[in-house]
Design an enzyme around this catalytic site. Structure first.
Site, short mmCIF file in Angstrom:
data_model
loop_
_atom_site.label_atom_id
_atom_site.label_comp_id
_atom_site.label_asym_id
_atom_site.label_seq_id
_atom_site.Cartn_x
_atom_site.Cartn_y
_atom_site.Cartn_z
N LYS A 152 0.68 -1.27 -0.23
CA LYS A 152 -0.07 0.04 -0.08
C LYS A 152 0.88 1.26 0.10
O LYS A 152 1.96 1.37 0.77
CB LYS A 152 -0.79 0.05 1.26
CG LYS A 152 -2.17 -0.88 1.30
CD LYS A 152 -3.11 -0.46 2.35
CE LYS A 152 -4.18 -1.10 2.43
NZ LYS A 152 -5.11 -0.58 3.72
N ASN A 284 -11.17 8.63 8.04
CA ASN A 284 -11.78 9.86 7.10
C ASN A 284 -11.96 11.10 7.97
O ASN A 284 -13.11 11.03 8.73
CB ASN A 284 -13.01 9.37 6.29
CG ASN A 284 -12.52 8.50 5.39
OD1 ASN A 284 -13.35 7.28 5.05
ND2 ASN A 284 -11.31 8.51 4.48
N ARG A 286 -13.64 13.90 7.53
CA ARG A 286 -14.60 14.74 7.11
C ARG A 286 -15.85 14.06 7.52
O ARG A 286 -16.13 13.00 7.80
CB ARG A 286 -14.46 14.80 5.52
CG ARG A 286 -14.14 13.44 4.89
CD ARG A 286 -13.96 13.58 3.58
NE ARG A 286 -13.68 12.16 2.99
CZ ARG A 286 -14.30 11.03 2.88
NH1 ARG A 286 -15.39 10.88 3.12
NH2 ARG A 286 -13.48 10.12 2.29
P1 ADP Z 1 -7.64 3.75 0.04
O1 ADP Z 1 -7.41 4.99 1.05
O2 ADP Z 1 -6.79 3.74 -1.07
O3 ADP Z 1 -8.97 3.97 -0.21
P2 ADP Z 1 -7.92 1.57 2.13
O4 ADP Z 1 -6.46 1.57 2.96
O5 ADP Z 1 -9.07 2.53 2.88
O6 ADP Z 1 -7.21 2.40 0.87
O7 ADP Z 1 -8.48 0.38 1.49
C1 ADP Z 1 -9.61 0.34 0.36
C2 ADP Z 1 -10.08 -1.03 0.51
O8 ADP Z 1 -9.35 -2.12 0.18
C3 ADP Z 1 -10.99 -1.38 1.82
O9 ADP Z 1 -12.17 -0.62 1.93
C4 ADP Z 1 -10.85 -2.78 1.55
O10 ADP Z 1 -11.80 -3.29 0.71
C5 ADP Z 1 -9.59 -3.04 0.81
N1 ADP Z 1 -8.47 -3.22 1.91
C6 ADP Z 1 -7.65 -2.54 2.24
N2 ADP Z 1 -6.81 -3.14 3.07
C7 ADP Z 1 -6.83 -4.41 3.18
C8 ADP Z 1 -6.50 -5.52 3.74
N3 ADP Z 1 -5.48 -5.51 4.57
N4 ADP Z 1 -7.16 -6.77 3.55
C9 ADP Z 1 -8.29 -6.99 2.63
N5 ADP Z 1 -8.62 -5.82 2.08
C10 ADP Z 1 -8.21 -4.52 2.34
#
Ligand code: ADP
Length: 496
Positions: A152, A284, A286
């Protein structure tokens, strides 16, 4: 109101209820948008592309100052989570309706947020708390964390710079891909490693914190029905959350908010595994698109609370006694073609008739005659229902979706109807893979002749209105005592 669409209208209405004067801004594309007319004053801020209008900090601040504003509400999207914008608003002598810039910055960096959460005792997904230096370190950490892993971007958002790796031999390639995507999207190539959780639910907790130091959690929202990280359907409460789990999630969420000195409305997102473990995902900083479902089950107006909190007043919500009442569901009605890979649709909205009735709420941002362009996100409106039970809420949503008429461009409406009819959804069996699995099957079945049907219904409504104006006592079509609308709807199979 430094935003557009449904959230601008939502905030302007809340301002009026708080007896505040609301100033709208609008791009050339939004001249005819409802939010412009709803406001007490409206300032043009430039051409359609967001970079030249809704993202132009100087123009926005000049508009606020020229109209004598005291405060700026960022809505969601655009500049809502840019710490620099919150700072610029404050530097211009205005109140930012949101948290302190430092809280936005801390939560905006995913690895910093993970470190802060660990320090506050909030469970985070196992993984690294700093970006890894190179592919070798990424591989070492992935072994430690255990495959499958997710790479990520630290500066990530919107699912960009994220790569799933199931096989160690794919790691180096995925690491480079995530890094270069992150550089392009965020100007920061930092990538960290996290364990990939199989089939979790997306559960988030709404919090409110006021400047007097109180933090209150307003239960959870279930947002597992999402496509490419874009939520489509949200509900409150979640069938997977017991009162005991809600208490633990709420404790974690308030600890998370307190750890960054949070003030205002915010959301802590968690992933909940099938085994019942939950992990902090992100915050988030907001108001969320899906905030209405929380409002309906708690009887709270989150945007009015935002305004009060920004004004230094105590929030009207008291902790300790909050229990969700009944069940609320939101369907995002977007200008996308669900039967064509959710391809964004553009065009003029020829006709729009929102549903109504008990327990039905339509938070829309467009009306007939408005043009839908690719400049902004495809959300046309949010259809939200409340009922005593989840089953009744699903039934109410089905009826409300059938009542909604949108002519002029494809929307997600018919897809939502299929989800409401899906036995797995009705049993509450959803996780973040729902759209990719069940949803794909639902979208694969032959699309309904939505467009033709909607045109027929709209034409019938218009003909009926004309007839009623000419002969107010006339009973309806064919002298059968049935309205043209119902008649057309039956003929087209929209109603039984
Ligand atoms: P962004 O900020 O880019 O949206 P997030 O960290 O909020 O990224 O993750 C977005 C989505 O990706 C989550 O809602 C979930 O569906 C999936 N996701 C994120 N991290 C994981 C994880 N460790 N395992 C499985 N799915 C994940």
């Amino acid at each position: 109101m430094a935003n557009r669409g449904e959230i601008a209208l939502r905030v302007i209405r809340a301002c009026h209820e708080e007896r505040l004067t609301a100033v709208a801004v609008y791009s050339e594309a939004d001249r005819l948008s409802p939010h412009v007319r709803a406001a007490d004053a409206a300032v043009p801020i430039g051409p359609a592309p967001a970079a030249d209008s809704y993202l132009n900090v100087d123009t926005l601040l000049r508009a606020a100052q020229a109209t004598g504003c005291d405060a700026v509400h960022p809505g969601y999207g655009f500049l809502a989570e840019r710490a620099a914008f919150a700072r610029a608003v404050a530097d211009a002598g205005l109140v930012f309706v949101g948290p302190p810039a430092e809280a936005i910055a801390a939560m905006g960096d995913k690895t910093e947020a993970r470190r802060r959460m660990l320090a506050a005792g909030v469970p985070v997904v196992p993984g690294t708390t700093r970006p890894v230096a190179d592919a070798t370190e990424a591989a070492r950490e992935a072994e430690r964390v255990g495959y499958p892993v997710l790479l990520k971007a630290s500066a990530g958002g919107g699912g960009k710079g994220m790569r799933l790796v199931r096989d160690p031999s794919d790691l180096a390639t995925a690491f480079r891909a995530a890094g270069s995507e992150a550089v392009k999207a965020f100007g920061d190539g930092g990538v960290y490693v996290e364990r990939y959780l199989e089939r979790p639910r997306h559960i988030e907790i709404q919090i409110l914190a006021d400047a007097l130091g109180r933090v209150v959690a307003l239960g959870e929202r279930e947002c597992s029905v999402q496509r490419r990280h874009q939520k489509l359907i949200e509900e409150a409460p979640s069938v997977a959350v017991t009162p005991a789990l809600r208490r633990r999630l709420s404790e974690a969420a308030t600890a998370a908010a307190s750890a960054v000195g949070y003030v205002g409305a915010g959301t802590i997102e968690f992933l909940l595994t099938p085994a019942g473990e939950f992990y902090f995902l992100e915050m988030n900083t907001r108001i969320q698109v899906e905030h209405p479902v929380t409002e309906l089950v708690f009887g709270v107006d989150l945007v009015r609370e935002q305004l009060r909190i920004a004004g230094g007043q105590p929030m009207r919500v008291h902790g300790g006694t909050l229990h969700p009442r009944g069940h609320a569901i939101e369907c995002r009605i977007t200008a996308e073609d669900p039967f064509n890979a959710f391809l964004p649709a553009t065009g003029v909205l020829a006709y729009l008739r929102p549903p109504g009735g008990a327990g039905v709420r339509w938070d829309g941002g467009v009306e007939a005659g408005n043009e839908v362009t690719l400049h902004y996100d495809p959300l046309l409106g949010k259809l939200v229902v409340w009922a005593e039970t989840r089953a009744a809420a699903i039934e109410r949503m089905r009826c409300a979706l059938s009542e909604l008429v949108i002519v002029g461009l494809p929307t997600s409406q018919a897809f939502h109807l299929r989800v409401m009819d899906d036995p797995a959804f009705q049993r509450g069996e959803v996780d973040i893979t729902y759209i990719d699995t069940v949803g794909t099957q639902l979208a694969a079945a032959a699309p309904p002749a939505t467009h033709e049907r909607a045109v027929a219904v709209a034409a019938a409504i218009l003909a009926e209105e004309r007839r009623m104006t000419a002969h107010p006592a006339a009973p309806g079509v064919d002298g059968g005592g049935e309205s043209g609308w119902l008649h057309a709807a039956r003929r087209e199979g929209l109603r039984q």
